[in-house]
Each structure stands twice: as C-alpha cells, then as structure tokens.
Design an enzyme around this catalytic site. Structure first.
Site, PDB file in Angstrom:
ATOM      1  N   HIS A  34       0.844  -1.203   0.000  1.00  0.00           N
ATOM      2  CA  HIS A  34       0.000   0.000   0.000  1.00  0.00           C
ATOM      3  C   HIS A  34       0.880   1.254   0.000  1.00  0.00           C
ATOM      4  CE1 HIS A  34      -2.747  -2.958   2.188  1.00  0.00           C
ATOM      5  NE2 HIS A  34      -3.481  -2.604   1.161  1.00  0.00           N
ATOM      6  N   LYS A 147      -0.831  -6.888  -8.291  1.00  0.00           N
ATOM      7  CA  LYS A 147      -1.019  -8.183  -7.626  1.00  0.00           C
ATOM      8  C   LYS A 147      -2.462  -8.643  -7.838  1.00  0.00           C
ATOM      9  CE  LYS A 147      -1.858  -8.835  -3.163  1.00  0.00           C
ATOM     10  NZ  LYS A 147      -2.958  -9.838  -3.112  1.00  0.00           N
ATOM     11  N   VAL A 174       4.755  -5.520  -4.477  1.00  0.00           N
ATOM     12  CA  VAL A 174       5.828  -5.503  -3.475  1.00  0.00           C
ATOM     13  C   VAL A 174       5.805  -6.852  -2.762  1.00  0.00           C
ATOM     14  CG1 VAL A 174       6.734  -4.374  -1.405  1.00  0.00           C
ATOM     15  CG2 VAL A 174       5.586  -3.017  -3.176  1.00  0.00           C
ATOM     16  N   SER A 184      -2.647  -8.097   3.144  1.00  0.00           N
ATOM     17  CA  SER A 184      -3.225  -7.992   4.490  1.00  0.00           C
ATOM     18  C   SER A 184      -3.657  -9.370   4.972  1.00  0.00           C
ATOM     19  CB  SER A 184      -4.424  -7.054   4.473  1.00  0.00           C
ATOM     20  OG  SER A 184      -4.070  -5.842   3.840  1.00  0.00           O
TER      21      SER A 184
END
Ligand code: AMP
Length: 286
Positions: A34, A147, A174, A184
């Site tokens: 993020h 992603k 990432v 998450s």
C-alpha cells in the site's frame, strides 16, 4: 495528514486541498505494498487521499468481513509516513446509507472468469465501491496494485464507462523477503501456512518466468512446471493457474504459446487456499 470518517468531513477537507487529487483505495491493514501505491501517487499528485473501507459487498459472507484484519492506528502512521494528505475511513452506513439505494455497478466483460468465477458477485462489489469512492472523492487519478491483476483491469473498464475521465495507474507488486506478495491476508496465516505459501505461490510463478526466459513458450509445459511445485505441498490447494491474454483475459489454449496472445502480453494468474485463506498472485510475460 487528517483522518475523516464522514462524507461531510471529507467534503470540507477536499475543498481545501489542491488538485490534481490521487485516490488510493484500500481495505486497511496497510503494508509496504500500500505504501508503494501512496508513494507513487505522491510523486505526481498535489493531494493524495487514501481510503480504508472493508467493503461488505465484495465478500461472500459476513464472517469473512468480520475476520478481515483491522489495524487503524498503524494504518494512520503508515499512510502519513508514505505521504498521504487525507485518510478517509468511512463506516458502512456512510458508503451505503440505509436511506439510499446504492445501485450495483456493472463490472463488465473482464469480471466473469478467474476471481469472478470463484467469487460470484465479488467484482460487482468492487466496481460498486470504487465507483462510489470516485463519486465522493472526485479524484483525477487512482492507483491500484497489479497483484490484484484482474481487479485493476475491471476497475479500468469501469472507469472508462464513466464521464469523469479518472486515470487508472498500475503499481508493481511488493514482495516480502521470502518472495510472498505482501497482502493484508498474510496476517491470517499460521506460521506453517506462511512457509507453505512462500515455497509454492511465488516459486511457481518464478519458475514460469525463468523457463520462459530460457526459451520455453508452451502453455502446457509452463503449467506443468508450476503445478508440480504446488501439488507437492499438501497444505496448499490450487484454485486456478491461468494463462490469459493480458488485455482481454481470454484464456490461452493448452496447446498455445506465449507469443499467441493477441495483445502481445500474457497474464499468468494464480489463486490458492492456505489455512482457509485465499491468496492470489500474478505475473506477466514477457
Ligand atoms: P487491499 O487493501 O488488499 O484491497 O489493496 C488495496 C490496493 O493495494 C489494491 O490496489 C491492491 O492491488 C494493492 N496492493 C495490495 N497488495 C499489494 C502489494 N503487495 N504490492 C502492491 N500493491 C498491492
């Protein structure tokens, strides 16, 4: 950085902030992935707005919404450090007021396969909430991670149907030190599940990339290489490993080659379940 939760506060804050405005929509439990979106937005936009909203309309059931990680204090620190100007953390009633009928937004032709097939209604929920956020924030541009490869394509399609010409930017994935894409949802994995995920999902995709770089172009051969890694790990259940044209998401036949994709790029996407947690990852070829 200011944090606001109501539409009225959002409106007031936006009135004082300069354009162009970039929006980074998230569901919170923020991590370096993020931060990369916020940081990339920061480079061009005068104002960066980050939203945190666990959108019930994109989940199949209330239990999944309830168990989604929530870490607001840490999120505020991360968003601020990454360069956000405004954090919008609305409640469900603020996004979907009980007094209003918020119409479902059509997710379009890219939404039917892959995550759309495995999670019926998911992309209608995504398209609806992103469209709602676009209406409330009125950004000039918005940032999404590759992603969630199908999501960024569905959002771009939805944005193209709107009259407000919001530019959709894509940001590279990432990864953690073990190469697992940051998510998450990784917080919901057990220690063993985490190891199993890291030694299968990114490894399968890397094997495909490496074999392709060394001259293997057959979809069937690339699939076999990757599936072998995943099926060797009993705690990981593969939902799909898909080779599709990167623009249309039309699947490549098993006897096709990477070069056959009409757009010139192949999206290799994968979904697997570990510890009951659904993880996705993707790469593009070449
Ligand atoms: P989420 O909070 O999972 O809904 O994700 C919010 C945005 O962050 C989406 O555009 C995701 O694609 C993006 N994102 C999530 N994980 C990563 C990652 N590891 N690298 C880059 N972007 C990511």
């Amino acid at each position: 950085m200011r944090t606001v939760t109501t539409r009225a506060e959002l409106e007031q804050s936006l009135a004082q902030l300069p354009r162009p405005i970039a929006l980074v929509p998230t569901m919170g439990a923020l991590h370096a992935g993020h931060a990369a979106l916020i940081d990339t937005a920061r480079r061009t936009a005068a104002t960066v707005v980050v939203s945190i909203f666990v959108n019930p309309r994109q989940f199949a059931n209330a239990a999944d919404v309830a168990r989604y990680p929530r870490t607001l204090e840490g999120d505020e620190q991360l968003a601020k450090a990454a360069g956000a100007d405004l954090l919008f953390t609305p409640t469900v009633d603020e996004i979907y007021p009980p007094s209003e009928t918020v119409a479902t937004i059509e997710p379009g032709p890219l939404a039917s396969r892959l995550e759309g097939a495995s999670r019926p209604g998911h992309f209608a929920g995504v398209a609806t909430v992103v469209s709602r956020l676009f209406d409330l924030v009125r950004p000039d541009e918005a940032y999404f991670g590759v992603k969630d490869a199908q999501q960024v394509r569905v959002v771009a399609w939805m944005a193209a149907q709107r009259s407000d010409r919001i530019t959709i930017h894509r940001v590279a994935t990432v990864r953690d030190r073990d190469d697992l894409a940051l998510s998450s949802r990784n917080q919901m994995l057990s220690a063993n599940g985490r190891v199993a995920a890291a030694k299968t999902i990114p490894v399968a995709l890397s094997l495909i990339a490496e074999a392709y770089a060394s001259g293997v172009t057959s979809v069937a051969t690339l699939r076999t290489l990757a599936e072998r890694v995943i099926t060797a790990e009993p705690s990981v259940t593969l939902d799909y490993l898909d080779f599709a044209d990167s623009a249309s998401l039309v699947p490549l036949a098993e006897d096709a080659h990477v070069g056959d994709a009409a757009s010139g790029e192949v999206l290799v996407s994968l979904a697997a379940v570990v510890d009951g947690v659904r993880l996705i990852d993707a790469i593009t070829l070449p």
